[in-house]
Design a protein around this motif. Sequence first.
Motif, PDB file in Angstrom:
ATOM      1  N   MET A 136     -59.913 -28.555  75.516  1.00 50.91           N
ATOM      2  CA  MET A 136     -60.128 -29.583  76.545  1.00 50.91           C
ATOM      3  C   MET A 136     -60.457 -28.967  77.902  1.00 50.91           C
ATOM      4  N   VAL A 137     -59.773 -27.886  78.245  1.00 50.67           N
ATOM      5  CA  VAL A 137     -60.010 -27.256  79.544  1.00 50.67           C
ATOM      6  C   VAL A 137     -61.056 -26.142  79.425  1.00 50.67           C
ATOM      7  N   ARG A 138     -61.786 -26.151  78.307  1.00 47.64           N
ATOM      8  CA  ARG A 138     -62.883 -25.206  78.068  1.00 47.64           C
ATOM      9  C   ARG A 138     -62.438 -23.761  78.145  1.00 47.64           C
ATOM     10  N   LEU A 139     -61.339 -23.460  77.454  1.00 51.10           N
ATOM     11  CA  LEU A 139     -60.828 -22.095  77.405  1.00 51.10           C
ATOM     12  C   LEU A 139     -60.441 -21.734  75.976  1.00 51.10           C
ATOM     13  N   PRO A 140     -61.373 -21.831  75.026  1.00 51.63           N
ATOM     14  CA  PRO A 140     -60.997 -21.460  73.673  1.00 51.63           C
ATOM     15  C   PRO A 140     -60.898 -19.934  73.559  1.00 51.63           C
ATOM     16  N   HIS A 141     -60.307 -19.447  72.511  1.00 53.81           N
ATOM     17  CA  HIS A 141     -60.274 -18.011  72.174  1.00 53.81           C
ATOM     18  C   HIS A 141     -59.470 -17.143  73.151  1.00 53.81           C
ATOM     19  N   VAL A 142     -58.556 -17.708  73.904  1.00 50.96           N
ATOM     20  CA  VAL A 142     -57.755 -16.840  74.785  1.00 50.96           C
ATOM     21  C   VAL A 142     -56.261 -16.957  74.460  1.00 50.96           C
ATOM     22  N   GLU A 143     -55.944 -17.641  73.358  1.00 51.36           N
ATOM     23  CA  GLU A 143     -54.546 -17.932  73.045  1.00 51.36           C
ATOM     24  C   GLU A 143     -53.649 -16.710  72.991  1.00 51.36           C
ATOM     25  N   ARG A 144     -54.199 -15.573  72.509  1.00 42.28           N
ATOM     26  CA  ARG A 144     -53.357 -14.395  72.315  1.00 42.28           C
ATOM     27  C   ARG A 144     -53.260 -13.512  73.551  1.00 42.28           C
ATOM     28  N   ARG A 145     -54.030 -13.871  74.595  1.00 38.46           N
ATOM     29  CA  ARG A 145     -53.984 -13.030  75.799  1.00 38.46           C
ATOM     30  C   ARG A 145     -52.771 -13.352  76.658  1.00 38.46           C
ATOM     31  N   LYS A 146     -52.474 -12.418  77.573  1.00 38.32           N
ATOM     32  CA  LYS A 146     -51.407 -12.649  78.550  1.00 38.32           C
ATOM     33  C   LYS A 146     -52.048 -13.233  79.818  1.00 38.32           C
ATOM     34  N   PRO A 147     -51.310 -14.066  80.580  1.00 35.73           N
ATOM     35  CA  PRO A 147     -51.884 -14.669  81.795  1.00 35.73           C
ATOM     36  C   PRO A 147     -52.533 -13.647  82.726  1.00 35.73           C
ATOM     37  N   ALA A 148     -51.932 -12.453  82.861  1.00 34.50           N
ATOM     38  CA  ALA A 148     -52.463 -11.460  83.800  1.00 34.50           C
ATOM     39  C   ALA A 148     -53.866 -10.985  83.415  1.00 34.50           C
ATOM     40  N   GLU A 149     -54.257 -11.211  82.154  1.00 33.91           N
ATOM     41  CA  GLU A 149     -55.593 -10.780  81.721  1.00 33.91           C
ATOM     42  C   GLU A 149     -56.665 -11.826  82.044  1.00 33.91           C
ATOM     43  N   LEU A 150     -56.246 -12.956  82.676  1.00 33.77           N
ATOM     44  CA  LEU A 150     -57.207 -14.012  83.004  1.00 33.77           C
ATOM     45  C   LEU A 150     -57.437 -14.067  84.510  1.00 33.77           C
ATOM     46  N   GLN A 154     -59.087 -19.285  85.490  1.00 32.99           N
ATOM     47  CA  GLN A 154     -58.688 -19.458  84.086  1.00 32.99           C
ATOM     48  C   GLN A 154     -57.191 -19.757  83.976  1.00 32.99           C
ATOM     49  N   GLN A 155     -56.398 -19.076  84.807  1.00 33.36           N
ATOM     50  CA  GLN A 155     -54.956 -19.331  84.791  1.00 33.36           C
ATOM     51  C   GLN A 155     -54.663 -20.778  85.191  1.00 33.36           C
ATOM     52  N   GLN A 156     -55.438 -21.282  86.170  1.00 35.44           N
ATOM     53  CA  GLN A 156     -55.220 -22.664  86.595  1.00 35.44           C
ATOM     54  C   GLN A 156     -55.552 -23.619  85.452  1.00 35.44           C
ATOM     55  N   ARG A 157     -56.574 -23.264  84.652  1.00 34.53           N
ATOM     56  CA  ARG A 157     -56.918 -24.113  83.510  1.00 34.53           C
ATOM     57  C   ARG A 157     -55.845 -24.060  82.422  1.00 34.53           C
ATOM     58  N   VAL A 158     -55.193 -22.895  82.285  1.00 35.47           N
ATOM     59  CA  VAL A 158     -54.074 -22.809  81.331  1.00 35.47           C
ATOM     60  C   VAL A 158     -52.946 -23.748  81.795  1.00 35.47           C
ATOM     61  N   ALA A 159     -52.700 -23.748  83.112  1.00 35.03           N
ATOM     62  CA  ALA A 159     -51.667 -24.638  83.651  1.00 35.03           C
ATOM     63  C   ALA A 159     -52.006 -26.106  83.368  1.00 35.03           C
ATOM     64  N   LEU A 160     -53.303 -26.428  83.463  1.00 34.40           N
ATOM     65  CA  LEU A 160     -53.745 -27.790  83.146  1.00 34.40           C
ATOM     66  C   LEU A 160     -53.531 -28.108  81.664  1.00 34.40           C
ATOM     67  N   ALA A 161     -53.896 -27.141  80.817  1.00 35.93           N
ATOM     68  CA  ALA A 161     -53.733 -27.335  79.374  1.00 35.93           C
ATOM     69  C   ALA A 161     -52.261 -27.563  79.046  1.00 35.93           C
TER      70      ALA A 161
END
Length: 376
Positions: A136-150, A154-161
């Motif tokens: 939904m927030v257009r961030l597929p394929h990053v599930e296994r990463r750590k926040p610091a790698e974004l 992108q981190q703000q979009r993770v917060a939205l997700a």
Amino acid sequence: MTTGSRRHGETGDAAAAPSVELRDIRKSFGGITAVDGISLVVGQGEFLTLLGPSGCGKTTTLRMIGGFELPTSGEVYIGGQPMGDRPPYRRPVNTVFQNYALFPHLTVGQNVAYGLEMAGVGKKERARRTTEALEMVRLPHVERRKPAELSGGQQQRVALARALVNRPAVLLLDEPLGALDLKLRKAMQMELKALNREVGATFIYVTHDQDEALTMSDRIAVMRDGRVQQLGTPAEMYERPRNRFVADFIGQTNFLAVEVADLDGEWAIGRAAGGQRVRVRRADGTMRGELATLAVRPEKVMLRADAPERPDWNHLEGVLEEAIYLGAHSQYVLRLPADERIIVHRQNRAVGEEEPRLGETTVVVFDPAAATLLND
Ligand SMILES: Nc1ncnc2c1ncn2[C@@H]1O[C@H](COP(=O)(O)OP(=O)(O)O)[C@@H](O)[C@H]1O
Ligand SMILES: [Mg+2]
């Protein structure tokens, strides 16, 4: 919740199904009144923005909707139900704060799934909904990463997700883009608006940035000192500001003193600087004989050479004091009698357009319908 089933234009009808209703909510902290009686109705799926300067009570209002603060008096209704003293986790609401604080030691996927895990959702369902929220927030394929790698965006979009994953009916957003640079903020504004349409949840957004409010909102509530000054669509707020504060807070405005000589239906006829006659839209409380303030936007005022021949328009004579080339447009400042100034914005179309000269007496014109008397 259905996805993608609503079309543009179906939002913003507060009369349809109230999603959130505030009835005269107030909040005091000791001797400080943070919110001083706010009543409003937000429609299902609407994007409403609370806009105002720092300290006007935006965050406190949002926190009362979310259940992080309880009103000193008044009531918050969500989906028709009074919220009373219900805690945040028992309201159909999620919040995204400016400091989005992802857990650094968890992966992106674990961050997003956290709320579902707390709610006891099974592993398989958790995985499915986490993937869906990140898409939904257009961030597929990053599930296994750590926040610091974004990146920050992108981190703000993770917060939205993370806020969207348990499908709240209402999403509360408190200056969520404040930490991002301008270009990214602009891009995220468009994405948030698109997300609001796709997801169908009601968005209540807090910002002090007028451009942000104009870009995203179905309606804007301009706040000052714990109260709503005006509530309306972006166009209503810009074209028909009710008072000087709203006119000044959204966009740039010329203010001119006008002595009201006569009233004619929705019109007022009066004298501006140096006795020059003007006709403008009256305000609700305008009275004959009063000294009022006229507001007109710089792009609605034209140099006479650029305007159609319309004797019924307002003509003001002054001396050209300043001309500044600003790329897309030029700004001219005219000094009117009684030491008032009027600013004119003229779109730059052709190179070699006739330029008025500094120090020359110049006439500017504007449509009476483009000017309003203010209510204060
Ligand atoms: N927990 C609190 N205790 C005391 N005063 C507060 C508290 N929260 C907010 N205020 C005060 O209430 C007013 C409104 O604050 P706030 O809602 O944060 O405004 P905004 O979000 O519009 O900047 C401010 O004067 C602020 O200092
Ligand atoms: Mg705030």
